[in-house]
Design a protein around this motif. Structure first.
Motif, PDB file in Angstrom:
ATOM      1  N   ARG A 194      34.047  44.366  45.051  1.00  0.00           N
ATOM      2  CA  ARG A 194      35.220  43.493  45.023  1.00  0.00           C
ATOM      3  C   ARG A 194      35.278  42.703  43.713  1.00  0.00           C
ATOM      4  NH1 ARG A 194      36.194  38.005  48.414  1.00  0.00           N
ATOM      5  NH2 ARG A 194      34.338  37.523  47.204  1.00  0.00           N
ATOM      6  N   GLU A 195      34.129  42.184  43.278  1.00  0.00           N
ATOM      7  CA  GLU A 195      34.117  41.398  42.053  1.00  0.00           C
ATOM      8  C   GLU A 195      34.453  42.256  40.840  1.00  0.00           C
ATOM      9  OE1 GLU A 195      34.290  38.198  39.909  1.00  0.00           O
ATOM     10  OE2 GLU A 195      33.851  38.132  42.073  1.00  0.00           O
ATOM     11  N   ARG A 245      36.401  44.937  40.845  1.00  0.00           N
ATOM     12  CA  ARG A 245      37.829  45.227  40.893  1.00  0.00           C
ATOM     13  C   ARG A 245      38.641  44.027  40.392  1.00  0.00           C
ATOM     14  NH1 ARG A 245      40.473  49.085  39.886  1.00  0.00           N
ATOM     15  NH2 ARG A 245      41.249  47.540  38.431  1.00  0.00           N
ATOM     16  N   ARG A 246      38.270  42.850  40.827  1.00  0.00           N
ATOM     17  CA  ARG A 246      38.991  41.650  40.422  1.00  0.00           C
ATOM     18  C   ARG A 246      38.824  41.387  38.922  1.00  0.00           C
ATOM     19  NH1 ARG A 246      38.473  36.978  45.110  1.00  0.00           N
ATOM     20  NH2 ARG A 246      39.647  38.109  46.708  1.00  0.00           N
ATOM     21  N   THR A 247      37.609  41.544  38.421  1.00  0.00           N
ATOM     22  CA  THR A 247      37.371  41.314  36.995  1.00  0.00           C
ATOM     23  C   THR A 247      38.133  42.320  36.146  1.00  0.00           C
ATOM     24  OG1 THR A 247      35.158  40.456  37.511  1.00  0.00           O
ATOM     25  CG2 THR A 247      35.579  41.069  35.232  1.00  0.00           C
ATOM     26  N   ASP A 249      40.913  43.823  37.007  1.00  0.00           N
ATOM     27  CA  ASP A 249      42.328  43.447  37.096  1.00  0.00           C
ATOM     28  C   ASP A 249      42.641  42.307  36.124  1.00  0.00           C
ATOM     29  OD1 ASP A 249      42.886  45.336  39.009  1.00  0.00           O
ATOM     30  OD2 ASP A 249      42.758  43.955  40.710  1.00  0.00           O
ATOM     31  N   GLU A 250      41.745  41.331  36.044  1.00  0.00           N
ATOM     32  CA  GLU A 250      41.968  40.196  35.147  1.00  0.00           C
ATOM     33  C   GLU A 250      41.916  40.633  33.690  1.00  0.00           C
ATOM     34  OE1 GLU A 250      39.217  37.139  36.207  1.00  0.00           O
ATOM     35  OE2 GLU A 250      40.000  36.933  38.251  1.00  0.00           O
ATOM     36  N   VAL A 297      47.794  38.683  39.117  1.00  0.00           N
ATOM     37  CA  VAL A 297      46.796  39.632  39.635  1.00  0.00           C
ATOM     38  C   VAL A 297      46.758  39.497  41.161  1.00  0.00           C
ATOM     39  CG1 VAL A 297      45.385  39.702  37.542  1.00  0.00           C
ATOM     40  CG2 VAL A 297      44.967  37.912  39.253  1.00  0.00           C
ATOM     41  N   HIS A 300      44.637  39.025  43.451  1.00  0.00           N
ATOM     42  CA  HIS A 300      43.780  38.041  44.114  1.00  0.00           C
ATOM     43  C   HIS A 300      44.008  36.620  43.613  1.00  0.00           C
ATOM     44  CE1 HIS A 300      41.739  39.305  40.407  1.00  0.00           C
ATOM     45  NE2 HIS A 300      41.251  38.090  40.372  1.00  0.00           N
ATOM     46  N   TYR A 301      45.064  36.398  42.836  1.00  0.00           N
ATOM     47  CA  TYR A 301      45.216  35.100  42.169  1.00  0.00           C
ATOM     48  C   TYR A 301      45.277  33.931  43.160  1.00  0.00           C
ATOM     49  CZ  TYR A 301      46.607  31.547  38.858  1.00  0.00           C
ATOM     50  OH  TYR A 301      46.633  30.402  38.097  1.00  0.00           O
ATOM     51  N   GLU A 326      41.856  33.446  44.966  1.00  0.00           N
ATOM     52  CA  GLU A 326      40.728  33.047  44.117  1.00  0.00           C
ATOM     53  C   GLU A 326      40.983  31.737  43.371  1.00  0.00           C
ATOM     54  OE1 GLU A 326      36.878  33.808  42.396  1.00  0.00           O
ATOM     55  OE2 GLU A 326      37.962  34.746  44.055  1.00  0.00           O
ATOM     56  N   ARG A 366      35.349  38.695  30.101  1.00  0.00           N
ATOM     57  CA  ARG A 366      35.521  39.617  31.226  1.00  0.00           C
ATOM     58  C   ARG A 366      34.739  40.911  30.997  1.00  0.00           C
ATOM     59  NH1 ARG A 366      38.436  35.685  32.060  1.00  0.00           N
ATOM     60  NH2 ARG A 366      39.790  35.422  33.863  1.00  0.00           N
TER      61      ARG A 366
END
Length: 263
Positions: free
Chosen positions: A23-24, A26-28, A30-31, A85, A87-88, A91, A137
């Motif tokens: 998950r982390e 994927r989020r990173t 995306d950012e 993004v 998850h904005y 998060e 990132r």
């Protein structure tokens, strides 16, 4: 706790650690993509250079000056990329200004919200800040990949040691001969040693992460950030520690059976 529940707890905790890393990452990623898209849009923007004759007299507020259309374009670009993004909200859920401060700096936030225009100097400063954010990132992605590799390497050893423990746990020690029990004890000692070696390897991986990232002594390990939603900051080491405790209990049972056993 029976063998099946022990196995379930072990599998659940290990799977949770792996899922957190997935998950982390994927989020990173995306950012990082959002920051790259924001940079592309900023680079195409023409700075608003205010000539000497266009400067407002003393006492005339920025609100009375011509509209800061460049700053509006920057905001629109930022909100449609970095703040969009998936998850904005979960998060961060902060405002435009708060996001600029957290992502870049208070100075950049002030220039983009309190300034009278998007001039060349502001553009250069923003692009530099965006580049730094992307580098951060990219560094985080590398750290996640190293941690994920370390966890997967430990997973096979953990599963093997757990399976061996469960085989011993199912035995009836009071029915065994002294020599057999002594062999069990020796093998459990080996299992404990292998657990300690696995723990040391995990610890070494953490030290490597700190060395590569050049973290100061007072800064927490990056794994604390990865696993902040879990019960343990170091899931692999926590599982190893629990396994060592259960092996110690099992060895105590073996030794107790040896005291009542005839050679």
């Amino acid at each position: 706790m029976d063998v099946s529940s022990t196995r379930t707890d072990f599998d659940t905790r290990l799977a949770a650690a792996i899922e957190e890393l997935r998950r982390e990452r994927r989020r990173t990623a995306d950012e990082l993509e959002a920051l790259q898209a924001f940079e592309d849009r900023v680079r195409t923007m023409t700075p608003e250079e205010q000539s000497f004759n266009e400067r407002q007299p003393v006492g005339v507020t920025a609100a009375a000056a011509r509209p800061a259309t460049g700053l509006k374009k920057v905001r629109d670009a930022y909100e449609s990329t970095v703040m969009s993004v998936p998850h904005y909200l979960e998060e961060y859920d902060d405002s435009y200004v708060e996001s600029l401060i957290g992502e870049f700096s208070p100075e950049i936030a002030s220039a983009l919200t309190d300034g009278t225009g998007f001039n060349s100097r502001c553009k250069r400063a923003l692009l530099s800040a965006v580049s730094n954010a992307q580098t951060a990132r990219e560094s985080l992605l590398e750290a996640i990949d190293r941690e994920r590799e370390s966890v997967h390497e430990s997973k096979a050893d953990l599963e093997r040691l757990r399976e061996e423990y469960e085989e011993f746990r199912s035995l009836q020690f009071n029915e065994k001969q002294f020599g057999t029990l002594d062999a069990y004890r020796a093998r459990l000692n080996v299992v404990t040693q292998q657990c300690e070696e696995l723990s040391e390897r995990s610890q070494a991986a953490i030290f490597d992460q700190r060395r590569i990232q050049r973290l100061p002594a007072d800064v927490p390990d990056v794994t604390v950030y990865f696993y902040q939603d879990l019960d343990a900051d170091y899931p692999v080491m926590s599982l190893v520690a629990d396994l060592v405790d259960t092996v110690d209990d099992l060895r105590t049972r073996v030794e107790r059976a040896m005291t009542y056993c005839h050679a």
